[in-house]
Design a protein around this motif. Structure first.
Motif, short mmCIF file in Angstrom:
data_model
loop_
_atom_site.label_atom_id
_atom_site.label_comp_id
_atom_site.label_asym_id
_atom_site.label_seq_id
_atom_site.Cartn_x
_atom_site.Cartn_y
_atom_site.Cartn_z
N ASN A 136 0.81 -1.22 0.00
CA ASN A 136 0.00 0.00 0.00
C ASN A 136 0.84 1.27 0.00
OD1 ASN A 136 -2.45 -1.40 0.12
ND2 ASN A 136 -2.20 -1.71 2.31
N ALA A 161 -0.63 4.19 -2.03
CA ALA A 161 -1.93 4.70 -1.61
C ALA A 161 -1.89 5.41 -0.27
CB ALA A 161 -2.94 3.56 -1.54
N GLU A 162 -0.93 5.10 0.57
CA GLU A 162 -0.91 5.66 1.92
C GLU A 162 -0.83 7.19 1.94
OE1 GLU A 162 -1.55 4.30 4.81
OE2 GLU A 162 -1.90 2.40 3.81
N TRP A 175 -4.37 8.67 1.15
CA TRP A 175 -5.35 8.54 2.23
C TRP A 175 -4.99 9.41 3.42
CZ3 TRP A 175 -9.78 7.28 0.80
CH2 TRP A 175 -9.98 6.34 -0.21
N SER A 176 -3.70 9.60 3.66
CA SER A 176 -3.29 10.47 4.75
C SER A 176 -3.73 11.90 4.49
CB SER A 176 -1.77 10.41 4.91
OG SER A 176 -1.34 11.34 5.86
N PHE A 212 -6.08 12.82 2.44
CA PHE A 212 -7.54 12.79 2.39
C PHE A 212 -8.13 12.95 3.78
CE2 PHE A 212 -11.49 10.33 2.58
CZ PHE A 212 -12.22 10.96 1.59
N LYS A 213 -7.63 12.19 4.72
CA LYS A 213 -8.16 12.23 6.08
C LYS A 213 -7.92 13.58 6.74
CE LYS A 213 -7.56 7.30 6.85
NZ LYS A 213 -6.76 6.29 7.56
#
Length: 77
Positions: free
Chosen positions: A10, A13-14, A17-18, A20-21
């Motif tokens: 991953n 992708a990490e 998403w980091s 994004f959050k």
């Protein structure tokens, strides 16, 4: 996808998403599914247009795709 034992499964992708959050969610919530879909699609579009990637020679993803397509068209000629 790679096998479960591989640590790089991953790694690409990490960071997405980091960001994004932190930027989108920030402890808030959406009122309904339509609002969530709109915000997520907007975030992804902005991410692809603005965020520079070191693996792409510090180009945004959209810029890289355009450059790749132009190069591919030159190779066909």
């Amino acid at each position: 996808m790679v096998r479960r034992s591989k640590c790089y499964a991953n790694s690409h992708a990490e960071p997405f998403w980091s960001h994004f959050k932190v930027k989108l969610l920030d402890g808030g919530h959406f009122h309904d599914l339509a609002e969530a879909k709109l915000e997520v699609s907007h975030h992804i579009a902005c991410n692809n247009a603005e965020r520079r990637h070191s693996a792409l020679d510090y180009l945004a993803l959209n810029q890289f795709v355009i450059q790749l397509n132009n190069t591919s068209l030159l190779c066909l000629a």
